[in-house]
Design a protein around this motif. Structure first.
Motif, PDB file in Angstrom:
ATOM      1  N   SER A   1       2.797  10.784   2.290  1.00  0.00           N
ATOM      2  CA  SER A   1       4.262  10.712   2.235  1.00  0.00           C
ATOM      3  C   SER A   1       4.784   9.999   0.994  1.00  0.00           C
ATOM      4  N   GLY A   2       3.957   9.189   0.348  1.00  0.00           N
ATOM      5  CA  GLY A   2       4.384   8.456  -0.837  1.00  0.00           C
ATOM      6  C   GLY A   2       5.179   7.203  -0.518  1.00  0.00           C
ATOM      7  N   LYS A   3       5.287   6.862   0.773  1.00  0.00           N
ATOM      8  CA  LYS A   3       6.043   5.678   1.174  1.00  0.00           C
ATOM      9  C   LYS A   3       5.211   4.418   0.983  1.00  0.00           C
ATOM     10  N   GLU A   4       5.899   3.345   0.625  1.00  0.00           N
ATOM     11  CA  GLU A   4       5.242   2.051   0.469  1.00  0.00           C
ATOM     12  C   GLU A   4       5.221   1.322   1.802  1.00  0.00           C
ATOM     13  N   LYS A   5       4.126   0.617   2.040  1.00  0.00           N
ATOM     14  CA  LYS A   5       3.972  -0.111   3.282  1.00  0.00           C
ATOM     15  C   LYS A   5       3.382  -1.479   2.971  1.00  0.00           C
ATOM     16  N   LYS A   6       3.960  -2.519   3.559  1.00  0.00           N
ATOM     17  CA  LYS A   6       3.473  -3.873   3.339  1.00  0.00           C
ATOM     18  C   LYS A   6       2.332  -4.145   4.322  1.00  0.00           C
ATOM     19  N   VAL A   7       1.190  -4.582   3.800  1.00  0.00           N
ATOM     20  CA  VAL A   7       0.001  -4.853   4.611  1.00  0.00           C
ATOM     21  C   VAL A   7      -0.319  -6.343   4.542  1.00  0.00           C
ATOM     22  N   SER A   8      -0.624  -6.929   5.702  1.00  0.00           N
ATOM     23  CA  SER A   8      -1.005  -8.345   5.762  1.00  0.00           C
ATOM     24  C   SER A   8      -2.399  -8.487   6.336  1.00  0.00           C
ATOM     25  N   ASN A   9      -3.184  -9.338   5.732  1.00  0.00           N
ATOM     26  CA  ASN A   9      -4.534  -9.646   6.217  1.00  0.00           C
ATOM     27  C   ASN A   9      -4.718 -11.153   6.246  1.00  0.00           C
ATOM     28  N   ASN A  10      -5.540 -11.615   7.192  1.00  0.00           N
ATOM     29  CA  ASN A  10      -5.871 -13.032   7.279  1.00  0.00           C
ATOM     30  C   ASN A  10      -7.283 -13.273   6.757  1.00  0.00           C
ATOM     31  N   PHE A  11      -7.443 -14.352   6.009  1.00  0.00           N
ATOM     32  CA  PHE A  11      -8.733 -14.757   5.465  1.00  0.00           C
ATOM     33  C   PHE A  11      -8.972 -16.213   5.843  1.00  0.00           C
ATOM     34  N   LEU A  12     -10.239 -16.584   5.935  1.00  0.00           N
ATOM     35  CA  LEU A  12     -10.598 -17.992   6.135  1.00  0.00           C
ATOM     36  C   LEU A  12     -11.360 -18.455   4.915  1.00  0.00           C
ATOM     37  N   VAL A  13     -11.088 -19.675   4.493  1.00  0.00           N
ATOM     38  CA  VAL A  13     -11.792 -20.242   3.343  1.00  0.00           C
ATOM     39  C   VAL A  13     -11.976 -21.740   3.575  1.00  0.00           C
ATOM     40  N   THR A  14     -13.107 -22.269   3.136  1.00  0.00           N
ATOM     41  CA  THR A  14     -13.305 -23.716   3.218  1.00  0.00           C
ATOM     42  C   THR A  14     -12.774 -24.346   1.940  1.00  0.00           C
TER      43      THR A  14
ATOM     44  N   LEU B   1     -10.451 -12.999  -4.363  1.00  0.00           N
ATOM     45  CA  LEU B   1      -9.823 -11.680  -4.275  1.00  0.00           C
ATOM     46  C   LEU B   1      -9.417 -11.114  -5.629  1.00  0.00           C
ATOM     47  N   GLU B   2      -9.867 -11.715  -6.722  1.00  0.00           N
ATOM     48  CA  GLU B   2      -9.451 -11.252  -8.047  1.00  0.00           C
ATOM     49  C   GLU B   2      -9.916  -9.832  -8.353  1.00  0.00           C
ATOM     50  N   SER B   3     -10.902  -9.326  -7.623  1.00  0.00           N
ATOM     51  CA  SER B   3     -11.378  -7.962  -7.871  1.00  0.00           C
ATOM     52  C   SER B   3     -10.546  -6.900  -7.154  1.00  0.00           C
ATOM     53  N   MET B   4      -9.541  -7.313  -6.370  1.00  0.00           N
ATOM     54  CA  MET B   4      -8.670  -6.329  -5.710  1.00  0.00           C
ATOM     55  C   MET B   4      -7.900  -5.547  -6.770  1.00  0.00           C
ATOM     56  N   LEU B   5      -7.740  -4.263  -6.540  1.00  0.00           N
ATOM     57  CA  LEU B   5      -7.071  -3.408  -7.515  1.00  0.00           C
ATOM     58  C   LEU B   5      -5.556  -3.487  -7.426  1.00  0.00           C
ATOM     59  N   VAL B   6      -5.027  -3.989  -6.323  1.00  0.00           N
ATOM     60  CA  VAL B   6      -3.575  -4.120  -6.168  1.00  0.00           C
ATOM     61  C   VAL B   6      -3.192  -5.588  -6.290  1.00  0.00           C
ATOM     62  N   SER B   7      -1.946  -5.820  -6.682  1.00  0.00           N
ATOM     63  CA  SER B   7      -1.486  -7.209  -6.755  1.00  0.00           C
ATOM     64  C   SER B   7      -1.159  -7.683  -5.338  1.00  0.00           C
ATOM     65  N   PHE B   8      -1.384  -8.960  -5.097  1.00  0.00           N
ATOM     66  CA  PHE B   8      -1.185  -9.513  -3.759  1.00  0.00           C
ATOM     67  C   PHE B   8      -0.473 -10.854  -3.851  1.00  0.00           C
ATOM     68  N   GLU B   9       0.069 -11.275  -2.724  1.00  0.00           N
ATOM     69  CA  GLU B   9       0.730 -12.571  -2.600  1.00  0.00           C
ATOM     70  C   GLU B   9       0.052 -13.351  -1.482  1.00  0.00           C
ATOM     71  N   ILE B  10       0.158 -14.670  -1.543  1.00  0.00           N
ATOM     72  CA  ILE B  10      -0.375 -15.541  -0.494  1.00  0.00           C
ATOM     73  C   ILE B  10       0.816 -16.328   0.075  1.00  0.00           C
TER      74      ILE B  10
ATOM     75  N   SER C   1       0.856  -1.185   0.000  1.00  0.00           N
ATOM     76  CA  SER C   1       0.000   0.000   0.000  1.00  0.00           C
ATOM     77  C   SER C   1       0.895   1.239   0.000  1.00  0.00           C
ATOM     78  N   VAL C   2       0.479   2.268  -0.721  1.00  0.00           N
ATOM     79  CA  VAL C   2       1.252   3.504  -0.798  1.00  0.00           C
ATOM     80  C   VAL C   2       0.523   4.580  -0.007  1.00  0.00           C
ATOM     81  N   ASP C   3       1.246   5.206   0.932  1.00  0.00           N
ATOM     82  CA  ASP C   3       0.687   6.289   1.741  1.00  0.00           C
ATOM     83  C   ASP C   3       0.493   7.507   0.842  1.00  0.00           C
TER      84      ASP C   3
END
Length: 194
Positions: free
Chosen positions: A89-102, A117-126, A84-86
């Motif tokens: 300040s323009g600084k990049e920040k790594k954000v982590s979230n937890n999800f549950l899935v069956t 999560l394919e509709s997220m506008l940013v690229s993500f990693e798992i 995520s970009v602030d």
């Protein structure tokens, strides 16, 4: 974001071979507070568990979202990270979230999280997927609140409740409304030396 609570419940469970075993199992539910979580777990499990059960622990758990598929019984906890970009300040920040899935296995959990999560506008990693010990999840159920006749207190009921919790305080200054008059009896003293 929902407020999810993990509630650990201890009870005697009948195993597949017919033996009885004392187990502690975690359940996840949507609640507004720790007290609400405890009340809701008694309501939800009261008819499912035969005999007595005991709540041994409640902890607030952070999940960004939960994806339930009917064809699987196992819950997988998936950690999703993105950058995520602030704006200021323009600084990049790594954000982590937890999800549950069956899912049936970790590979299917990975595919389902990507699909969800394919509709997220940013690229993500798992970076992590792990099977969760959670037995069942109880999302908010407005029908249960109606069935139990739970409703928000009226202003009058709140006032009565607060008055019953905070009785009037009496001070030593003597200007209380319920002051009791003291009466002093006069007594006659005689001087025996006379």
């Amino acid at each position: 974001m929902n407020s999810w609570y993990t509630v650990k419940v201890k009870y005697t469970k009948q195993m597949e071979d017919g033996t009885l075993k004392r187990v502690t199992e975690p359940y996840l539910l949507d609640a507004v507070s720790f007290t609400d979580a405890e009340a809701r777990i008694y309501e939800e499990l009261g008819e499912q568990i035969r005999g007595e059960f005991l709540v041994t622990g409640i902890s607030k758990t952070d999940y960004a979202d939960i994806f339930h598929y009917e064809d699987a019984d196992y819950w997988y906890k998936c950690k999703v990270t993105y950058v995520s970009v602030d704006a200021d300040s323009g600084k990049e920040k790594k954000v982590s979230n937890n999800f549950l899935v069956t899912a049936a296995n970790a590979k299917e959990a990975y595919e389902r999280i990507e699909e969800s999560l394919e509709s997220m506008l940013v690229s993500f990693e798992i970076p992590a997927i792990a099977i969760s010990p959670i037995i069942d999840i109880f999302p908010f159920n407005p029908d249960l609140d109606r069935e139990l006749d739970r409703r928000e207190m009226t202003d009058e009921e709140k006032e009565e409740y607060n008055e019953s919790r905070n009785p009037p305080v009496f001070t030593a200054s003597g200007d209380d409304e319920d002051e009791v008059e003291e009466t002093v009896e006069e007594s006659t003293f005689t001087d025996e030396s006379e």
